[in-house]
Design a protein around this motif. Structure first.
Motif, short mmCIF file in Angstrom:
data_model
loop_
_atom_site.label_atom_id
_atom_site.label_comp_id
_atom_site.label_asym_id
_atom_site.label_seq_id
_atom_site.Cartn_x
_atom_site.Cartn_y
_atom_site.Cartn_z
N GLY A 123 59.20 -53.10 0.34
CA GLY A 123 57.75 -53.13 0.50
C GLY A 123 57.04 -53.60 -0.75
O GLY A 123 55.82 -53.65 -0.77
N GLY A 159 46.04 -53.23 -5.73
CA GLY A 159 45.36 -54.31 -5.03
C GLY A 159 45.63 -54.27 -3.54
O GLY A 159 46.22 -53.33 -3.00
N TYR A 160 45.22 -55.32 -2.86
CA TYR A 160 45.31 -55.39 -1.41
C TYR A 160 45.76 -56.78 -1.01
O TYR A 160 45.32 -57.77 -1.58
CB TYR A 160 43.95 -55.07 -0.80
N VAL A 210 37.34 -55.11 -0.48
CA VAL A 210 37.12 -55.32 0.95
C VAL A 210 36.16 -56.48 1.17
O VAL A 210 36.36 -57.34 2.03
CB VAL A 210 36.55 -54.02 1.57
N ASN A 214 37.30 -59.96 3.09
CA ASN A 214 36.64 -60.37 4.32
C ASN A 214 35.94 -61.71 4.17
O ASN A 214 35.94 -62.54 5.09
CB ASN A 214 35.64 -59.30 4.77
N GLY A 247 29.41 -49.69 7.58
CA GLY A 247 30.18 -50.90 7.30
C GLY A 247 29.33 -52.15 7.28
O GLY A 247 28.12 -52.12 7.46
N PHE A 248 29.97 -53.25 7.03
CA PHE A 248 29.30 -54.54 7.02
C PHE A 248 29.05 -55.01 8.43
O PHE A 248 29.75 -54.66 9.34
CB PHE A 248 30.19 -55.58 6.35
N HIS B 10 56.16 -56.70 8.19
CA HIS B 10 56.38 -55.79 7.08
C HIS B 10 55.06 -55.45 6.41
O HIS B 10 54.19 -56.30 6.28
CB HIS B 10 57.30 -56.43 6.03
N MET B 11 54.96 -54.21 5.96
CA MET B 11 53.76 -53.82 5.25
C MET B 11 54.13 -53.54 3.80
O MET B 11 55.18 -52.99 3.51
CB MET B 11 53.22 -52.54 5.90
N THR B 12 53.25 -53.94 2.90
CA THR B 12 53.56 -53.74 1.49
C THR B 12 53.08 -52.36 1.04
O THR B 12 52.20 -51.75 1.64
CB THR B 12 52.84 -54.78 0.63
N ILE B 13 53.67 -51.92 -0.06
CA ILE B 13 53.25 -50.63 -0.65
C ILE B 13 51.80 -50.76 -1.11
O ILE B 13 51.02 -49.81 -1.02
CB ILE B 13 54.16 -50.28 -1.83
N ASN B 14 51.46 -51.96 -1.62
CA ASN B 14 50.10 -52.18 -2.10
C ASN B 14 49.08 -51.92 -1.00
O ASN B 14 48.07 -51.25 -1.21
CB ASN B 14 49.91 -53.62 -2.58
N GLU B 15 49.36 -52.46 0.19
CA GLU B 15 48.41 -52.29 1.29
C GLU B 15 48.28 -50.83 1.66
O GLU B 15 47.18 -50.31 1.86
CB GLU B 15 48.90 -53.06 2.53
N PHE B 18 46.32 -48.95 -0.88
CA PHE B 18 44.93 -49.35 -0.92
C PHE B 18 44.16 -48.78 0.27
O PHE B 18 43.05 -48.25 0.12
CB PHE B 18 44.80 -50.88 -0.95
N ARG B 28 36.59 -48.78 5.10
CA ARG B 28 37.67 -49.36 5.91
C ARG B 28 37.86 -50.81 5.53
O ARG B 28 36.92 -51.50 5.13
CB ARG B 28 37.33 -49.26 7.39
N VAL B 29 39.05 -51.29 5.71
CA VAL B 29 39.41 -52.61 5.22
C VAL B 29 38.63 -53.73 5.91
O VAL B 29 38.37 -54.77 5.32
CB VAL B 29 40.93 -52.82 5.41
N ASP B 30 38.25 -53.55 7.18
CA ASP B 30 37.49 -54.61 7.81
C ASP B 30 35.98 -54.39 7.67
O ASP B 30 35.20 -55.07 8.32
CB ASP B 30 37.87 -54.75 9.29
N GLY B 31 35.58 -53.45 6.84
CA GLY B 31 34.16 -53.28 6.58
C GLY B 31 33.45 -52.37 7.56
O GLY B 31 32.26 -52.13 7.44
N ARG B 32 34.16 -51.81 8.54
CA ARG B 32 33.50 -50.92 9.52
C ARG B 32 33.30 -49.54 8.90
O ARG B 32 33.95 -49.19 7.92
CB ARG B 32 34.40 -50.73 10.73
N GLU B 57 40.82 -57.57 17.87
CA GLU B 57 41.92 -58.50 18.12
C GLU B 57 42.81 -58.06 19.26
O GLU B 57 43.64 -58.83 19.72
CB GLU B 57 42.78 -58.64 16.87
N LYS B 220 47.00 -52.35 11.12
CA LYS B 220 47.45 -51.88 9.80
C LYS B 220 47.20 -50.39 9.63
O LYS B 220 48.03 -49.67 9.07
CB LYS B 220 46.72 -52.65 8.69
#
Lengths: 262, 456
Positions: A123, A159-160, A210, A214, A247-248, B10-15, B18, B28-32, B57, B220
């Protein structure tokens, strides 16, 4: 085959044009010491296109195709982001969004020997360079540059990371600086772009990360001014809502919806 | 083994780190926001009972179909409802073709429980003959794209499909009055299912050992979550089902908070589904009306001051017989006999109409007949080569089109399909128009019992 319609003498007219698989690009005997790039294949005396893309030519003898896909075709000297998925005694197995896993020799690090193998967990995200990429065999990677130095290759911390198409990654790496990245010039952030369509971002606050991710995902099909406007909109919204847990608004363009990756 | 590794996601440890740290700050990652749903789009197919739902999606298709079966012994006057799920491998590399995985079964069971236990679908109305024939309703859910939160999306797809499904009307017939006669949708309008309320599923994902909670997790977020809970409620606030299969433990206060949130979300989603279904029903009704108008169109574009009355007569006849199907049946028996009699009958009927309606209609046709003043009567008279009025020709025309298009239809279908085909043919014919086109030569005219044209 339709490719036969494009006669060799018309090859120059195909430069910067969209070609489709099977199109014959150039008559080879006329050019010596040909350098064939990604998306093209040399077949006896013909250069055939293997993908849909724009044909590019650099004097005196470099030809390649620029195309944008969700999957990646490894080609030598590309710098990409890979994820460690396994390990055997000699190599790390790395996923690079290609049809097969890539192999990263355990010694392919600066000052790497069998005694000091880096501890990479499954990972881990790595910034690597493609050393060998032949069809049929697993590609080979390295965490050093050609001279053996580390040169910023290796594992990335924190990071992401998100996925995008290869075309967007190329656009972000182009010079002059892509508008969407330029719009964030005043903010401080780190970004690593892999040519295989993976992008890593790190900034001081999660909301900044984020925002940047985006904005990049939404910018693939926008023009320069549209990109600048979009970033401005998003930063304004972030500032007005920085303390609230709202959120945005999703960017109102079809491209944003089409292009958002999982 | 290596190929499998290459093809999985695969998912990274970073994700992972984060997303968890961002969630601890309610980002949230998509801004919601943690309680926002993604954009919901509900579309319908051409057939009744097919829906296509996109939540961000995630993409799911729902299809409802019905079959007449024998009821279960212990419930002789209730129909059955069954949910089937298909997790297509194109939706997610983790989905394997063949046997449904654990999650696929859980999803199907969850949606089934929400609909069945809460008695959302009325089962007794599905009974045709108690103990012998009942409707078995089958809902097929096809997962096309897994972007996270399949449960909610599939539930909405099932609801939307059930709300737009129409089952064919059945009556008892046959010699002993016990046989079930299923009427063709063209002959008798199919009936919608009776749905009492809409159980809407709302999924929650828990992170950081129950500290953070989000609604509608993405792919994710689902990969990292510690636990998941789905609450199915309707817009009245009734809890239809709650499901929490393993995962991190959460306190009672969190669960009650989730249920309250779910009630709010259920109201919102119910209204969205209702709006989508209403616009579908309106479009469907409009489709039916359009077919009707197309039948009248060829008549309208052939102008004649004398024919005016006939056309009005026809229009009136169309509308009258649309509502009175019994009268068409009697008309049918009258015209069964033979060619000349029918012509005579038609003539008589038309003449009667002409007389009746030219008296009653004064300014009517000029509103919708643009040519009524411009074509000279001599032109018109040339079209009246054959005995009987031109309206008879039009009727015969309708019937000849009927005959040409479908010679092998069954009796019961003859009228209904003839109706639709006549309309399609008449739509095609609207472009090249002349009076001569409108009139078929006598040799091509055949006479057949045609309740369809009469039913117009």
């Amino acid at each position: 085959m339709d490719g036969q319609l494009s006669a060799p003498t018309q090859a120059t007219s195909l430069f910067d044009q969209t070609v489709i698989p099977g199109d014959i690009i150039v008559d080879l005997p006329s050019v010596a010491n040909l350098r064939v790039g990604s998306g093209l294949r040399q077949d006896c005396f013909e250069l055939l296109a293997m993908k849909v893309g724009t044909l590019r030519y650099k004097k005196p003898n470099k030809y390649w195709l620029e195309s944008s896909h969700k999957r990646y075709d490894p080609s030598v000297e590309d710098t990409i982001l890979g994820i460690v998925v396994g390990r055997n005694s000699e190599n790390f197995l790395v996923d690079i969004k290609s049809s097969s896993l890539a192999l990263l020799p355990v010694v392919a690090f600066e000052g790497g020997t069998k005694k000091n193998i880096p501890k990479l967990e499954i990972g881990s995200l790595l910034y690597v360079r493609v050393v060998k990429a032949n069809h049929g065999t697993n590609p080979e990677l390295s965490c050093t540059d050609a001279s053996g130095k580390a040169a910023q290759f290796g594992p990335l911390k924190e990071g992401y990371m998100f996925d995008s198409s290869t075309g967007l990654a190329r656009m972000l790496l182009s010079t002059p600086t892509c508008p969407v990245l330029q719009a964030f010039d005043l903010q401080r952030f780190k970004i690593v772009i892999g040519l295989n369509g993976r992008i890593w971002v790190n900034a001081s606050t999660p909301s900044m990360v984020v925002l940047i991710s985006n904005a990049i995902m939404a910018s693939e099909f926008l023009s320069a001014s549209q990109q600048a406007n979009m970033v401005k909109e998003l930063t304004d919204q972030l500032q007005t809502r920085c303390s609230r847990t709202v959120g945005f608004i999703t960017v109102n363009s079809k491209s944003a919806v089409v292009n958002s990756t999982s | 083994m290596e190929q499998r590794l290459a093809n999985t996601w695969h998912m990274t440890i970073n994700e992972k780190k984060f997303i968890e740290s961002a969630l601890s700050k309610n980002i949230r990652v998509d801004g919601r926001s943690p309680v926002d749903y993604r954009q919901l789009t509900i579309k319908f197919g051409r057939e009744d009972g097919s829906s296509e739902v996109q939540l961000g999606e995630t993409h799911v298709i729902g299809l409802v179909s019905g079959q007449i079966v024998q009821p279960y012994r212990d419930r002789p006057n209730e129909g059955t409802l069954a949910i089937f799920t298909e997790f297509s491998p194109m939706a997610d590399p983790a989905f394997e073709p063949g046997r449904p995985g654990e999650f696929a079964i859980e999803l199907g069971r969850l949606i089934d429980r929400g609909l069945r236990e809460s008695r959302a679908v009325d089962m007794e109305s599905l009974c045709i003959v108690a103990g012998k024939s009942v409707w078995a309703i089958r809902v097929d859910l096809h997962i096309l794209d897994n972007g996270g939160n399949l449960i909610d999306t599939a539930n909405i797809a099932a609801l939307a499909a059930l709300l737009t499904y129409r089952k064919p009307e059945c009556t008892l017939g046959g010699e002993n009055g016990q046989d079930v006669v299923v009427h063709d949708p063209e002959v008798r309008e199919p009936l919608p299912l009776i749905i009492h309320h809409m159980p809407v599923a709302v999924t929650f994902a828990f992170f950081n050992e129950g500290d953070a909670m989000v609604i509608d997790p993405t792919h994710k977020e689902e990969a990292i979550m510690g636990g998941r809970m789905t609450a199915t409620l309707n817009s009245n606030g009734d809890v239809c089902a709650v499901q929490k299969a393993g995962g991190d433990g959460v306190s009672l206060s969190v669960i009650t908070h989730c249920l309250r949130l779910a009630a709010l979300k259920a109201v919102d989603i119910t209204s969205k589904i209702k709006n989508a279904v209403d616009s579908y029903n309106t479009a469907r009704a409009l489709r039916k009306v359009k077919r009707h108008n197309a039948l009248v169109a060829p008549d309208i574009t052939v102008p004649d001051s004398v024919m005016k009355g006939n056309q009005i007569g026809q229009l009136a006849e169309h509308q009258a017989q649309k509502f009175k199907e019994e009268s068409t049946k009697t008309f049918d028996t009258e015209t069964v006999v033979g060619i000349p009699k029918e012509t005579v009958l038609f003539n008589k009927k038309n003449i009667n109409f002409i007389r009746k309606d030219s008296d009653s209609f004064i300014g009517g046709p000029s509103n919708w007949d643009p040519y009524s003043q411009s074509i000279p009567p001599t032109f018109v008279r040339s079209s009246q080569i054959f005995p009987g009025s031109s309206t008879v020709d039009h009727k015969k025309e309708a019937r000849t089109m009927l005959i040409e298009s479908n010679s092998e239809e069954t009796k019961s279908n003859n009228a209904s399909s003839g109706l639709s085909r006549t309309s399609s043919m008449s739509q095609q014919r609207t472009t090249p128009k002349s009076l001569k086109d409108a009139v078929k030569p006598k040799s091509e005219r055949k006479n057949r019992p045609s309740p369809a044209s009469a039913a117009n």
